[in-house]
Each structure stands twice: as C-alpha cells, then as structure tokens.
Scaffold this motif. Structure first.
Motif, mmCIF file in Angstrom:
data_model
loop_
_atom_site.group_PDB
_atom_site.id
_atom_site.type_symbol
_atom_site.label_atom_id
_atom_site.label_comp_id
_atom_site.label_asym_id
_atom_site.label_seq_id
_atom_site.Cartn_x
_atom_site.Cartn_y
_atom_site.Cartn_z
ATOM 1 N N HIS A 135 -11.587 1.017 -3.693
ATOM 2 C CA HIS A 135 -10.609 1.848 -3.002
ATOM 3 C C HIS A 135 -9.302 1.067 -2.822
ATOM 4 C CE1 HIS A 135 -10.140 5.193 0.251
ATOM 5 N NE2 HIS A 135 -9.043 5.036 -0.450
ATOM 6 N N ILE A 136 -9.415 -0.199 -2.451
ATOM 7 C CA ILE A 136 -8.232 -1.055 -2.326
ATOM 8 C C ILE A 136 -7.511 -1.146 -3.673
ATOM 9 C CG2 ILE A 136 -7.453 -3.444 -1.982
ATOM 10 C CD1 ILE A 136 -9.857 -3.718 0.024
ATOM 11 N N ASP A 175 -5.773 8.455 -8.746
ATOM 12 C CA ASP A 175 -5.877 8.211 -7.308
ATOM 13 C C ASP A 175 -7.336 8.306 -6.845
ATOM 14 O OD1 ASP A 175 -6.472 10.938 -7.052
ATOM 15 O OD2 ASP A 175 -4.511 11.457 -6.252
ATOM 16 N N TRP A 176 -7.567 7.920 -5.594
ATOM 17 C CA TRP A 176 -8.918 7.863 -5.039
ATOM 18 C C TRP A 176 -9.564 9.248 -5.014
ATOM 19 C CZ3 TRP A 176 -12.353 4.322 -4.576
ATOM 20 C CH2 TRP A 176 -13.466 4.517 -3.753
ATOM 21 N N GLN A 177 -8.795 10.261 -4.665
ATOM 22 C CA GLN A 177 -9.336 11.621 -4.599
ATOM 23 C C GLN A 177 -9.855 12.063 -5.966
ATOM 24 O OE1 GLN A 177 -9.941 13.443 -1.902
ATOM 25 N NE2 GLN A 177 -10.877 14.987 -3.214
ATOM 26 N N SER A 193 -5.847 2.179 -4.560
ATOM 27 C CA SER A 193 -4.726 2.456 -3.651
ATOM 28 C C SER A 193 -3.517 1.570 -3.946
ATOM 29 C CB SER A 193 -5.155 2.241 -2.199
ATOM 30 O OG SER A 193 -6.140 3.160 -1.830
ATOM 31 N N LEU A 194 -3.781 0.302 -4.260
ATOM 32 C CA LEU A 194 -2.693 -0.650 -4.497
ATOM 33 C C LEU A 194 -2.320 -0.773 -5.972
ATOM 34 C CD1 LEU A 194 -3.794 -3.467 -2.038
ATOM 35 C CD2 LEU A 194 -2.064 -1.709 -1.689
ATOM 36 N N LYS A 195 -3.021 0.016 -6.812
ATOM 37 C CA LYS A 195 -2.779 -0.011 -8.257
ATOM 38 C C LYS A 195 -2.921 -1.426 -8.830
ATOM 39 C CE LYS A 195 -0.196 4.251 -8.296
ATOM 40 N NZ LYS A 195 -1.360 5.012 -8.044
ATOM 41 N N ALA A 241 0.819 -1.217 0.000
ATOM 42 C CA ALA A 241 0.000 0.000 0.000
ATOM 43 C C ALA A 241 0.853 1.267 0.000
ATOM 44 C CB ALA A 241 -0.944 -0.007 1.193
ATOM 45 N N GLU A 295 -0.627 4.378 1.490
ATOM 46 C CA GLU A 295 -2.052 4.565 1.186
ATOM 47 C C GLU A 295 -2.860 3.791 2.214
ATOM 48 O OE1 GLU A 295 -3.780 6.157 -1.377
ATOM 49 O OE2 GLU A 295 -1.907 7.111 -1.960
ATOM 50 N N LYS A 296 -3.976 4.367 2.620
ATOM 51 C CA LYS A 296 -4.840 3.672 3.571
ATOM 52 C C LYS A 296 -6.261 3.648 3.020
ATOM 53 C CE LYS A 296 -4.418 5.350 7.709
ATOM 54 N NZ LYS A 296 -4.092 5.829 9.057
ATOM 55 N N PRO A 297 -6.643 2.548 2.365
ATOM 56 C CA PRO A 297 -8.020 2.467 1.858
ATOM 57 C C PRO A 297 -9.056 2.392 2.978
ATOM 58 C CG PRO A 297 -6.824 0.425 1.443
ATOM 59 C CD PRO A 297 -5.845 1.398 2.006
#
Length: 161
Positions: free
Chosen positions: A78-79, A122-124, A82-84, A48, A51-53
């Motif tokens: 999200h996982i 990215d998540w954002q 975050s982990l691509k 990760a 990164e913290k999903p």
C-alpha cells in the motif's frame, strides 16, 4: 552510503534513512532524536501527496513517534503504490525494512501489487482486481479440472489453459 539494516534495528530506522537526506550522517548505533524522526515523517507525508496508506497515528509510529510499529507485507505494498515507489524500492522495503522475502509472484495478491507498481495503478484498482480474480478463481479452477478430467479419460496428457 545506503542504510544497511542490522537485525536489532527496526523499520523506523529504515524509514528515517529512506526519507531524510541528512540521516546519512547518523551512524547505525547513534540514536535518532525526535526532531530527526519528525523531519523524516514530514518528508514521507509530503511525498504521499494526500495519499494515506494508513491512519496518521499508525504512520507516525512507523517513524518511532508516539510508539513503535512496523507495517505488514500488504501495508508495504500500500505504501509502495501510494508513493509510486519502484519495484526495486518496494523490494528494499520488504527485504531491508522488514527483513522479509521480496515480492512473491506465486501469491496472486502480490502479483497484482507488482502489476500495479509497474503500471502506476492506484490502491483501489488493486483491490478491485484482487476481488475480481478471487471471485472468478473457483469457476476457472472448475473449468481447468473439467478439461483435465475429460482429457485424462481419453488417455492423452494435454493441459488446456
């Protein structure tokens, strides 16, 4: 040997087999001890890269540490982001990990997540894209309905998008 989840096994076992190389030796019926779970969790956290999903306690529970829980569909995305993870690996998390259908492209949120996975966003950025889409959806819907009404009054059957 790839892990094949049976209906009576949980997401924790799926993750352990995904994140711990030595888990290939563990049979489907053999219990995963706390040390094996910790090793898999640590491998996951290392991948990760900060990164913290989810919060740490929740992620520990995904691995069967301090209780058991499974993420929902959105959390799996999200996982993945975050982990691509690849699209294929994300599909595995949904289908084999949670025993749910794969990515649903008819759902606008999942379509954005798919796009993000394919383009390494990215998540954002995903959340911003979803908010933008949802904000402008009513006005786009009104325009499409307006065009359809105008067109149907003239007797033609064309759709403009």
């Amino acid at each position: 040997m790839k892990y094949q989840r049976k209906s009576n096994q949980g997401f924790d076992r799926f993750l352990i087999h995904e994140w711990l190389e030595s888990c290939e030796e563990i049979s489907a019926t053999e219990e995963c001890g706390k040390e094996i779970r910790k090793q898999a969790y640590q491998a996951f956290r290392k991948a990760a890269k900060g990164e913290k999903p989810a919060d740490l306690h929740t992620m520990r529970r995904w691995f069967g540490l301090d209780g058991i829980s499974s993420p929902n569909r959105e959390m799996v995305f999200h996982i993945a982001i975050s982990l691509k993870l690849s699209v294929e690996k994300t599909q595995e998390y949904l289908r084999k990990g949670l025993l749910l259908p794969g990515i649903q492209v008819n759902d606008h949120r999942e379509f954005v997540y798919l796009y993000a996975i394919e383009h390494q966003l990215d998540w954002q950025m995903c959340q911003e894209m979803i908010v933008f889409y949802e904000k402008h959806l009513p006005e786009m819907h009104a325009k499409i309905v307006g065009v359809l009404r105008c067109d149907s009054s003239s007797g033609t059957k064309r759709i403009f998008i």
